[in-house]
Design an enzyme around this catalytic site. Structure first.
Site, short mmCIF file in Angstrom:
data_model
loop_
_atom_site.label_atom_id
_atom_site.label_comp_id
_atom_site.label_asym_id
_atom_site.label_seq_id
_atom_site.Cartn_x
_atom_site.Cartn_y
_atom_site.Cartn_z
N HIS A 18 -10.05 -8.35 -14.83
CA HIS A 18 -9.57 -9.03 -13.61
C HIS A 18 -10.61 -10.05 -13.13
O HIS A 18 -10.27 -11.17 -12.74
CB HIS A 18 -9.35 -8.01 -12.49
N LYS A 42 3.16 2.76 -7.75
CA LYS A 42 2.27 3.78 -8.31
C LYS A 42 1.43 4.35 -7.17
O LYS A 42 1.05 3.62 -6.26
CB LYS A 42 1.33 3.14 -9.34
N ARG A 91 -2.79 -10.14 -21.51
CA ARG A 91 -3.71 -9.53 -22.47
C ARG A 91 -3.16 -9.57 -23.88
O ARG A 91 -3.85 -9.89 -24.83
CB ARG A 91 -4.00 -8.08 -22.09
O1 PNS Z 1 -1.72 -5.24 -11.14
P1 PNS Z 1 -0.25 -5.09 -11.36
O2 PNS Z 1 0.21 -3.71 -10.95
O3 PNS Z 1 0.16 -5.44 -12.76
O4 PNS Z 1 0.44 -6.14 -10.37
C1 PNS Z 1 1.83 -6.21 -10.25
C2 PNS Z 1 2.21 -7.07 -9.04
C3 PNS Z 1 1.53 -6.60 -7.78
C4 PNS Z 1 1.82 -8.51 -9.29
C5 PNS Z 1 3.76 -7.00 -8.90
O5 PNS Z 1 4.17 -5.67 -8.90
C6 PNS Z 1 4.25 -7.69 -7.64
O6 PNS Z 1 4.25 -8.89 -7.55
N1 PNS Z 1 4.66 -6.85 -6.67
C7 PNS Z 1 5.13 -7.30 -5.37
C8 PNS Z 1 6.66 -7.31 -5.35
C9 PNS Z 1 7.16 -8.52 -6.12
O7 PNS Z 1 6.96 -9.64 -5.70
N2 PNS Z 1 7.74 -8.31 -7.32
C10 PNS Z 1 8.05 -9.38 -8.21
C11 PNS Z 1 9.49 -9.73 -8.18
S1 PNS Z 1 10.22 -8.94 -9.57
#
Ligand code: PNS
Length: 163
Positions: A18, A42, A91
């Site tokens: 990150h 989660k 990745r």
């Molecule tokens: O670190 P991660 O868990 O891979 O991040 C995922 C994240 C936070 C980017 C994703 O779950 C997200 O954007 N969540 C907020 C809700 C949303 O906007 N979802 C995308 C529309 S499908």
């Protein structure tokens, strides 16, 4: 006009992968806002305050990076911060399907915001927060995977859950 990007994620905890994405994305824009998702599906190991704090410590010397918690949709977080871009790291091919689906959905939700993918540096291509927690839960050495502050915090969590 100031170019702003957001980098949303769970960061539970953030890894050197990150950090690599943050450092590289920060060079591409005037301001990068790292968004730490509060309401992750989660159950996180670290509280939102802990996740934000750890990131703040790690990016304190990068002038144009700010860390902020958020709830709800990433596109809304981006709009609130006047961001044109959402940054995500890729990745491997296994990330691609989910990331593509998210990027396409986000574009439907707000066509003004584009997703930029950065390919993770090769040395971090295998790395994830889940892997960090898996190794640490068995008492393994995670010092090549996270910053020293995160290593200490993760080890402390598992020490306290074992006691
Ligand atoms: O670190 P991660 O868990 O891979 O991040 C995922 C994240 C936070 C980017 C994703 O779950 C997200 O954007 N969540 C907020 C809700 C949303 O906007 N979802 C995308 C529309 S499908």
């Amino acid at each position: 006009m100031k170019r702003v990007a957001v980098y949303p994620g769970s960061f539970d905890p953030f890894t050197l992968g990150h950090l690599d994405v943050i450092e590289r994305a920060a060079q591409m824009v005037d301001e990068l806002v790292v968004g730490v998702l509060v309401n992750s599906a989660k159950k996180p190991l670290f509280s939102i305050e802990e996740r934000v704090k750890m990131l703040e410590i790690a990016v304190k010397d990068i002038g144009n990076v700010r860390v902020q918690q958020f709830n709800g949709l990433s596109v809304e977080f981006a709009s609130e911060n006047h961001a044109e871009f959402i940054v995500r790291g890729l990745r491997a091919i296994t990330d691609f399907e989910f990331e593509l689906q998210m990027a396409q959905t986000n574009r439907v939700l707000n066509p003004a915001i584009d997703t930029i993918f950065l390919t993770t540096s090769l040395q971090y291509a295998y790395l994830s927060s889940t892997i960090v927690k898996e190794v640490a839960s068995y008492g393994g050495d995670i010092s090549k995977l996270v910053t020293p502050a995160v290593r200490d915090a993760v080890m402390e969590k598992y020490r306290s859950t074992r006691e």
